[in-house]
Design a protein around this motif. Structure first.
Motif, PDB file in Angstrom:
ATOM      1  N   LYS A   1      -5.360 104.305 119.195  1.00  0.00           N
ATOM      2  CA  LYS A   1      -6.589 104.776 119.837  1.00  0.00           C
ATOM      3  C   LYS A   1      -6.805 103.964 121.110  1.00  0.00           C
ATOM      4  O   LYS A   1      -6.913 102.740 121.066  1.00  0.00           O
TER       5      LYS A   1
ATOM      6  N   ILE B   1      -5.529 100.694 115.499  1.00  0.00           N
ATOM      7  CA  ILE B   1      -6.785 100.586 114.759  1.00  0.00           C
ATOM      8  C   ILE B   1      -6.538 101.071 113.338  1.00  0.00           C
ATOM      9  O   ILE B   1      -5.804 102.040 113.123  1.00  0.00           O
TER      10      ILE B   1
ATOM     11  N   ASP C   1     -11.206 102.093 109.720  1.00  0.00           N
ATOM     12  CA  ASP C   1     -12.160 101.650 110.741  1.00  0.00           C
ATOM     13  C   ASP C   1     -12.492 102.784 111.709  1.00  0.00           C
ATOM     14  O   ASP C   1     -13.665 102.982 112.082  1.00  0.00           O
ATOM     15  N   TRP C   2     -11.465 103.524 112.118  1.00  0.00           N
ATOM     16  CA  TRP C   2     -11.703 104.641 113.038  1.00  0.00           C
ATOM     17  C   TRP C   2     -12.502 105.741 112.338  1.00  0.00           C
ATOM     18  O   TRP C   2     -13.426 106.317 112.908  1.00  0.00           O
TER      19      TRP C   2
ATOM     20  N   GLU D   1     -16.096 104.953 112.365  1.00  0.00           N
ATOM     21  CA  GLU D   1     -16.711 105.208 113.670  1.00  0.00           C
ATOM     22  C   GLU D   1     -17.062 106.687 113.832  1.00  0.00           C
ATOM     23  O   GLU D   1     -18.146 107.036 114.324  1.00  0.00           O
TER      24      GLU D   1
END
Length: 529
Positions: free
Chosen positions: A401, A406, A410-411, A414
């Motif tokens: 990303k 990442i 975690d992505w 988001e």
């Protein structure tokens, strides 16, 4: 086009709230297209024709076929309330089952009861020029990619942005283009964002982690790299959606295509170029051999639909109008999200929570900033998707990303955080907060990969010591029993019967008025500009 600021999403949502216009977000139309393979009670692909009681596959608005005569496709009209969409899909399933004789619909996306390419009958659409064209196109796909890949089933989720929202977004952004151009640009912005974020659909909803060995009978080289789950099943331990991997509904032959998603004009031009550019390997096949059409042409793509992508911009084509020409003339009407596997745990292949989540995700993709995409970006997006399709549940899996690695979790967190305020608005006055509940459900799955559909399928197979083919057949039988016990009411049955009769009459009418020789019909079709 000007950009508001780096947080376009929050700016749009704040504006809607300040002006009491939040309800506009709730008026988008949702439609579903659901493919299912007709199979016999012993699990093998049906060799029977498309049931006449269901109507004409050429002209019926809601019940047709995809690649194979046995690959039925059920289509809903678009509705503002996704519950209406799912209700229509449920009714259509009931009507289909009321007219299936000793057959059922395969619950899984990946076909099992096949015996090589020749066991998969290519769909027939009658003797009209358009019917012959559809059949020959499918013959071309066989010669180019094999039939087995074309027997894979999935769900397409269609979404059109609320019409009343466009003037508000246009006034907020104040672009230096016409409203029509702004609308097209915004749809392509949505598509680009989905290309970046769409791997999340595979992680959450991918339901094809395993595959029957006989899937590879006509192309055994594709078996390389798989592990054996049991004597009849191959799999990747952390796979989510083999359907969306490089052995599924994708084409390596198209890897070099550079389709432009930065504008409508660029998309139409680049797709049109692929349809007009000869491809040496396909020229070797030949177009007409011994008086028989083997494919529509020998170009990179025969027609637009041959290009495989996770999302397509769509416009309703008029009679015999090329899809790219419909887009060029009338712009984008809706987007078709194509990366959804059938949910084997649900009789109609999709549930309300999933549909609400997808709607919220697509709205988020529309409202977020969406930079233009380079060829390098496209390669990264495709690599991320492939990684999730094959290894999405692997602990510590990293995606790329913004030039950095990442963690998938975690992505995903988001993305879900961006969706939260959109879900809050979509809830409206519903005390059950259905969109927020759908989001919460997926948050739990992000945190625990064992809750994904793909993990649950493998867990069921292992616990019950079932091969994938047996597991799929048992689930299909469960769904069949459900629909046999829940018959369609008389009023809806009468409406579907009337639609079937009308479609059969319409096909006969088309066939009776055909005048042009087929060669000339095809020449005129491709000459449209």
């Amino acid at each position: 086009m000007t950009h508001l600021n780096n947080n376009k999403l929050s700016t749009c949502l704040d504006h809607l709230q300040e002006h009491g216009q939040q309800q506009l977000l709730r008026e988008g139309l949702k439609g579903i297209e659901k493919e299912s393979l007709r199979i016999s009670k012993d699990g093998f692909i049906a060799q029977t024709p498309h049931p006449e009681a269901l109507g004409s596959a050429l002209t019926h608005p809601y019940i047709t076929t995809d690649y194979s005569e046995a690959l039925i496709e059920l289509i809903t009209p678009p509705f503002a309330d996704v519950r209406d969409t799912l209700s229509f899909l449920h009714n259509t399933h009931q009507f289909v089952y009321d007219n299936l004789d000793n057959e059922m619909l395969l619950a899984a996306s990946m076909p099992c009861g096949i015996d090589g390419d020749e066991s998969i009958p290519i769909a027939q659409y009658g003797s009209s020029n358009i019917g012959r064209m559809k059949h020959i196109y499918r013959h071309g796909l066989w010669h180019r990619y094999g039939r087995t890949m074309q027997a894979i089933a999935g769900i397409h989720f269609n979404y059109s942005v609320p019409e009343a929202l466009w003037p508000v977004l246009y006034g907020l952004e104040k672009p230096d283009v016409s409203p029509e151009q702004f609308k097209a640009d915004a749809y392509f912005a949505l598509i680009r964002n989905f290309q970046r974020l769409g791997w999340l659909i595979l992680y959450l909803f991918g339901a094809s982690p395993a595959i029957c060995k006989n899937f590879f009978k006509s192309r055994p080289a594709l078996m390389a790299g798989f592990q054996e789950f049991d004597p009849g099943t191959l799999y990747h331990p952390y796979a989510t959606s083999l359907r969306m991997s490089d052995i599924g509904y994708k084409s390596k032959n198209q890897a070099s295509l550079r389709i432009d998603y930065n504008s409508l004009s660029g998309y139409v031009a680049s797709l049109g170029k692929a349809i007009a550019t000869p491809y040496p390997d396909y020229e070797k096949i030949g177009t007409v051999v011994d008086g028989q059409y083997l494919q529509l042409n020998s170009n990179i793509l025969q027609i637009e639909n041959e290009f495989y992508s996770t999302m397509r911009p769509k416009q309703i084509a008029e009679s015999c109008e090329k899809p790219t020409l419909a887009l060029k003339r009338r712009g984008v009407r809706y987007v078709e999200m194509r990366s959804l596997d059938l949910d084997v745990f649900t009789p109609i292949g999709i549930d309300e929570s999933k549909a609400r989540f997808i709607e919220a995700l697509l709205l988020t993709c529309l409202l977020k900033d969406s930079p233009l995409i380079s060829e390098q970006d496209l390669r990264i997006n495709n690599a991320n998707q492939l990684a999730v399709a094959q290894f999405g549940r692997k602990p510590g899996l990293e995606l790329e990303k913004g030039g950095k690695k990442i963690l998938l979790q975690d992505w995903a967190a988001e993305i879900l955080a961006d969706m939260r305020p959109v879900c809050d608005i979509l809830n409206g006055n519903d005390a059950g907060k259905p969109y927020s509940q759908a989001l919460k459900q997926q948050q739990e799955i992000v945190g625990n990969p064992d809750l994904t559909a793909s993990a649950r399928i493998l867990e069921h197979m292992g616990h019950q010591q079932q091969q994938f083919g047996c597991f799929s057949l048992n689930k299909s039988a469960e769904h069949e029993q459900y629909f046999r016990q829940h018959k369609l009411d008389d009023k809806n049955t009468a409406q579907f019967n009337e639609l079937a009769e009308q479609s059969l009459a319409k096909q006969k009418e088309i066939e009776s008025r055909d005048q042009l020789p087929f060669d000339e019909f095809l020449r005129q079709y491709f000459a449209q500009s």
